[in-house]
Design a protein around this motif. Structure first.
Motif, PDB file in Angstrom:
ATOM      1  N   GLU A  57      -3.330   4.026  -1.972  1.00  0.00           N
ATOM      2  CA  GLU A  57      -2.562   5.144  -2.516  1.00  0.00           C
ATOM      3  C   GLU A  57      -2.328   4.960  -4.007  1.00  0.00           C
ATOM      4  OE1 GLU A  57       1.069   5.765  -0.388  1.00  0.00           O
ATOM      5  OE2 GLU A  57       0.081   5.658   1.558  1.00  0.00           O
ATOM      6  N   GLU A  58      -2.488   6.050  -4.747  1.00  0.00           N
ATOM      7  CA  GLU A  58      -2.213   6.008  -6.183  1.00  0.00           C
ATOM      8  C   GLU A  58      -0.712   6.056  -6.420  1.00  0.00           C
ATOM      9  OE1 GLU A  58      -4.306   9.088  -8.245  1.00  0.00           O
ATOM     10  OE2 GLU A  58      -6.266   8.211  -7.778  1.00  0.00           O
ATOM     11  N   ARG A  59      -0.269   5.252  -7.373  1.00  0.00           N
ATOM     12  CA  ARG A  59       1.147   5.251  -7.774  1.00  0.00           C
ATOM     13  C   ARG A  59       1.232   5.320  -9.278  1.00  0.00           C
ATOM     14  NH1 ARG A  59       4.626   0.860  -4.340  1.00  0.00           N
ATOM     15  NH2 ARG A  59       3.862   1.466  -2.286  1.00  0.00           N
TER      16      ARG A  59
END
Length: 122
Positions: A57-59
């Motif tokens: 997941e991109e953060r």
């Protein structure tokens, strides 16, 4: 999406020429042209922000740091988020959770994936 699948789905182009000491020292119009095109593409990407990738997941974060060119400190190469302690905890947990699947792939499949990653970097 698991790492091996994500890696295999990345769009790539196969280099038309292998870069070696011999090709670098030769007068090669094709190599010079490809280099000039690559430089122009990269110039268009300078200063972009990139997320952390934790567990697939991109953060993003409120705070970022800049990566500057070591040759010209006025050039911002890219920007990255400043991770928190929780980001670190989550990244370690994701790595631990992913390890059994990576281990169970076997050394030959892991080698294929690492070589594919090296090709993408090239």
């Amino acid at each position: 999406m698991a790492f091996p699948e994500a890696l295999s789905e990345m769009a790539t182009t196969t280099p038309r020429m292998k870069i070696t000491y011999a090709t670098l020292s030769a007068d090669n119009e094709e190599l010079q042209s490809a280099f000039d095109e690559a430089v122009e593409r990269v110039r268009g990407q300078l200063g972009q922000s990139y997320p952390m990738l934790i567990g697939g997941e991109e953060r993003r974060a409120a705070e970022e740091f800049e990566d500057r060119s070591p040759i010209d400190r006025d050039i911002v190469v890219s920007r990255f988020p400043v991770g928190t302690r929780q980001d670190v905890r989550d990244a370690v947990a994701a790595a631990r959770a992913a390890f059994p699947a990576w281990r169970d792939l076997g050394w030959r499949r892991r080698l294929e994936i690492i070589r594919r990653a090296a090709d993408l970097i090239s």
